[in-house]
Design a protein around this motif. Structure first.
Motif, short mmCIF file in Angstrom:
data_model
loop_
_atom_site.label_atom_id
_atom_site.label_comp_id
_atom_site.label_asym_id
_atom_site.label_seq_id
_atom_site.Cartn_x
_atom_site.Cartn_y
_atom_site.Cartn_z
N ALA A 95 -4.35 5.18 -0.51
CA ALA A 95 -3.20 4.52 0.11
C ALA A 95 -2.36 5.48 0.95
O ALA A 95 -1.51 5.04 1.74
CB ALA A 95 -2.31 3.90 -0.97
N PHE A 96 -2.60 6.77 0.80
CA PHE A 96 -1.73 7.76 1.46
C PHE A 96 -1.64 7.55 2.97
O PHE A 96 -0.55 7.54 3.55
CB PHE A 96 -2.26 9.17 1.15
CG PHE A 96 -1.46 10.27 1.79
CD1 PHE A 96 -0.27 10.69 1.25
CD2 PHE A 96 -1.91 10.89 2.95
CE1 PHE A 96 0.47 11.71 1.83
CE2 PHE A 96 -1.18 11.91 3.54
CZ PHE A 96 0.01 12.31 2.99
N GLU A 144 0.18 4.33 4.01
CA GLU A 144 1.63 4.47 3.74
C GLU A 144 2.30 5.27 4.85
O GLU A 144 3.42 4.97 5.25
CB GLU A 144 1.83 5.19 2.39
CG GLU A 144 1.59 4.31 1.19
CD GLU A 144 1.65 5.06 -0.13
OE1 GLU A 144 1.62 4.40 -1.17
OE2 GLU A 144 1.71 6.30 -0.10
N ASN A 145 1.59 6.27 5.36
CA ASN A 145 2.17 7.09 6.43
C ASN A 145 2.34 6.31 7.72
O ASN A 145 3.15 6.69 8.57
CB ASN A 145 1.29 8.31 6.68
CG ASN A 145 1.42 9.32 5.57
OD1 ASN A 145 2.46 9.41 4.93
ND2 ASN A 145 0.36 10.06 5.32
N LEU A 146 1.54 5.24 7.86
CA LEU A 146 1.68 4.42 9.07
C LEU A 146 2.85 3.47 8.97
O LEU A 146 3.15 2.74 9.92
CB LEU A 146 0.39 3.63 9.32
CG LEU A 146 -0.88 4.48 9.52
CD1 LEU A 146 -2.08 3.58 9.80
CD2 LEU A 146 -0.70 5.48 10.66
N GLY A 147 3.49 3.42 7.79
CA GLY A 147 4.67 2.56 7.62
C GLY A 147 4.33 1.10 7.51
O GLY A 147 5.16 0.24 7.82
N LEU A 148 3.11 0.80 7.04
CA LEU A 148 2.71 -0.60 6.91
C LEU A 148 3.40 -1.26 5.73
O LEU A 148 3.92 -0.58 4.84
CB LEU A 148 1.19 -0.67 6.72
CG LEU A 148 0.33 -0.03 7.81
CD1 LEU A 148 -1.13 -0.01 7.39
CD2 LEU A 148 0.49 -0.81 9.12
N ASP A 149 3.37 -2.60 5.71
CA ASP A 149 3.92 -3.34 4.57
C ASP A 149 3.12 -3.02 3.32
O ASP A 149 1.91 -2.75 3.40
CB ASP A 149 3.83 -4.86 4.80
CG ASP A 149 4.80 -5.31 5.87
OD1 ASP A 149 5.74 -4.53 6.14
OD2 ASP A 149 4.60 -6.40 6.43
N ARG A 150 3.77 -3.11 2.18
CA ARG A 150 3.07 -2.81 0.92
C ARG A 150 1.86 -3.72 0.74
O ARG A 150 0.81 -3.28 0.28
CB ARG A 150 4.07 -2.97 -0.22
CG ARG A 150 3.54 -2.77 -1.62
CD ARG A 150 2.80 -1.46 -1.84
NE ARG A 150 3.52 -0.27 -1.44
CZ ARG A 150 2.99 0.95 -1.45
NH1 ARG A 150 1.73 1.14 -1.82
NH2 ARG A 150 3.68 1.99 -1.09
N ILE A 209 -0.89 -2.39 2.83
CA ILE A 209 -1.40 -1.14 2.24
C ILE A 209 -2.33 -1.46 1.06
O ILE A 209 -3.43 -0.91 0.96
CB ILE A 209 -0.23 -0.25 1.76
CG1 ILE A 209 0.56 0.25 2.97
CG2 ILE A 209 -0.73 0.93 0.93
CD1 ILE A 209 1.90 0.89 2.63
#
Lengths: 238, 234
Positions: free
Chosen positions: B97-98, B101-107, B110
């Motif tokens: 998931a790292f 997560e860095n792309l700022g996507l919704d949970r 992700i």
């Protein structure tokens, strides 16, 4: 080395902010009350935390033996004197009381490390400490948690390599020098590789953090932490 | 599409990559071969903007990777030679998931990507496991999943089969074949083509940082000795 291990214990299910609150509160309380009652409360909290995380105190002692050894040396040094009577009980006991305050905090800290994923710690820090400071602190904690076990494993591997080729026959100074030099080189190499991996995987200062949610048991835990932290105020009311 | 134009990369006085011009189309499976020190890894690290060219340029979908490294890294996934160098988290799910997560996507997105990537490498349901307790083959698959979670157009794999036993090699190869069949472009760095002949369409051979071989796989097999690589048919 104790690191996060997935599990379904009570401590695993708690919000990291609640766990941090208990750690903070416990540290405040044991340092404010270096008394038998204070140690008893600190010990009780530590035992409860160990039970909640299903973590054996013996495992903590084995893992952090160097810390406990360091703490054990404190009273001996505190009591030592340069002349007659060579060892004074009073300062040793005083030093022992100081050391005893740290022990429950170490146990509770070990439970936290074992039951909390690093990214949840980062999320908790960034939510508690807003802005750039929180981001910097969160990233720093994450990197330390990631790098420290690797560096420690490297040092142990170097030590094994030294002993595998009869290095034990060399002087202690030579062995320490080799292990530390090699350990330092490997630490820089590890840091370099980690930096490369972070870049390749689009490291961001402000990523999507794991969702954290306070539930009823988290409120109860946080209340315990707050009560411990506020306990020194009781001394204001004789 | 990945393009390099007169790419030069120097370490000190020596050029590790010396005037390489290449075009790798979407969906193409390419092996980059050569002896140790021929510049393979240095070359592919430019595709992901992990190095800066001393001369020349690298573009992904027409965008210069130096100007827009994040775009390059989202379109070109990188799997390192040593999987352990790639991991930045302790558990499988957290590591995969790292990137998202860095792309700022919704949970939810992700989670979807993480599950899909783990599913693609047969690691579904193992997100809570600690990476350091997995076998070498499983770690290689987690590293692959970490790159796949970015949903890249191309995957760059640096010696993906090195150090793996037979069954782990077959497992990773199976996943690479499946990815190639789905249209994901593959750039596989290797000095041993034995297991990859059926997977790659094209072979690019380097000697001292220069491209001396660039042929379809079938034609390249007769010229592998020119780049110091063993003929897999022997």
């Amino acid at each position: 080395m104790l690191t996060y291990e997935p599990g379904d214990s009570l401590a695993h299910g708690l919000d990291p902010r609640a766990k941090l609150a208990v750690q903070f509160g416990l540290a405040v309380a044991v340092f404010a009350y270096p008394t038998a009652r204070g140690f008893a409360v600190g010990g009780a909290v530590a035992l409860a935390a160990l039970a909640a995380g299903r973590l054996s105190p013996l495992r903590v002692v084995r893992t952090y033996w160097a810390v406990f050894l360091f703490l054990a040396v404190g009273p001996l040094l505190g009591g030592a004197a340069l002349g007659e009577p060579w060892f004074r009980v009073g300062p040793a006991v005083e030093s022992l009381r100081s050391v005893a305050r740290v022990i429950p905090v170490v146990f509770v800290g070990a439970v936290y490390v074992r039951t909390t994923p690093v990214r949840e710690t980062r999320a908790a820090i960034q939510r508690v400490v807003p802005g750039k400071v929180g981001r910097l602190f969160g990233v720093g904690v994450g990197l330390v948690f990631r790098l420290f076990p690797v560096v420690l494993a490297d040092l142990q591997a170097t030590r094994r390599a030294v002993h595998a080729r009869a290095g034990g026959r060399r002087s202690l100074r030579d062995r320490v020098r080799r292990i530390l030099t090699r350990g330092l080189q490997r630490s820089f190499l590890r840091a370099d590789r980690l930096a490369l991996a972070l870049r390749a995987r689009c490291f961001a200062w402000n990523p999507t953090l794991p969702a954290l949610a306070f539930r009823r048991r988290d409120y109860a835990t946080a209340a315990l932490g707050a009560a411990l932290a506020a306990s020194p105020l009781l001394s204001l009311f004789p | 599409m990945i393009e390099t134009e007169s790419l030069v990369h120097r370490y000190g006085d020596g050029a590790a990559v010396d005037g390489v011009s290449l075009t790798i189309d979407d969906g193409e499976a390419v092996a980059v071969v050569g002896a140790n020190g021929s510049g393979k890894t240095t070359l592919v690290r430019h595709f992901d903007a992990l190095l800066e060219p001393d001369e020349g340029s690298v573009r992904v979908d027409g965008r210069d990777v130096t100007d827009d490294p994040v775009y390059a890294r989202t379109r070109v996934g990188m799997v390192f030679q040593n999987s352990r160098d790639q991991f930045v988290a302790g558990t499988v799910g957290a590591d995969v998931a790292f990137g998202p997560e860095n792309l700022g996507l919704d949970r939810s997105e992700i989670d979807r990507r993480t599950e899909a990537a783990l599913e693609a490498v047969d690691m579904a349901g193992r997100g809570d496991e600690r990476i350091d307790r997995l076998s070498g083959g499983e770690q290689a698959r987690v590293a692959l999943a970490g790159a796949l979670a970015m949903e890249p157009d191309h995957l760059v794999l640096d010696e993906p089969l090195a150090g793996l036993d037979r069954s782990a090699r077959e497992s990773v190869l199976g996943h690479l074949d499946a990815l190639a069949a789905e249209g994901t472009g593959l750039v596989v760095v290797t000095h041993d083509l034995r297991d990859l002949v059926e997977t790659v369409d094209r072979v690019v051979g380097l000697v001292d940082g220069r491209v001396v071989l660039d042929e379809p796989t079938s034609a390249a097999l007769d010229r592998l000795d020119e780049v110091g690589v063993r003929d897999p048919r022997c």
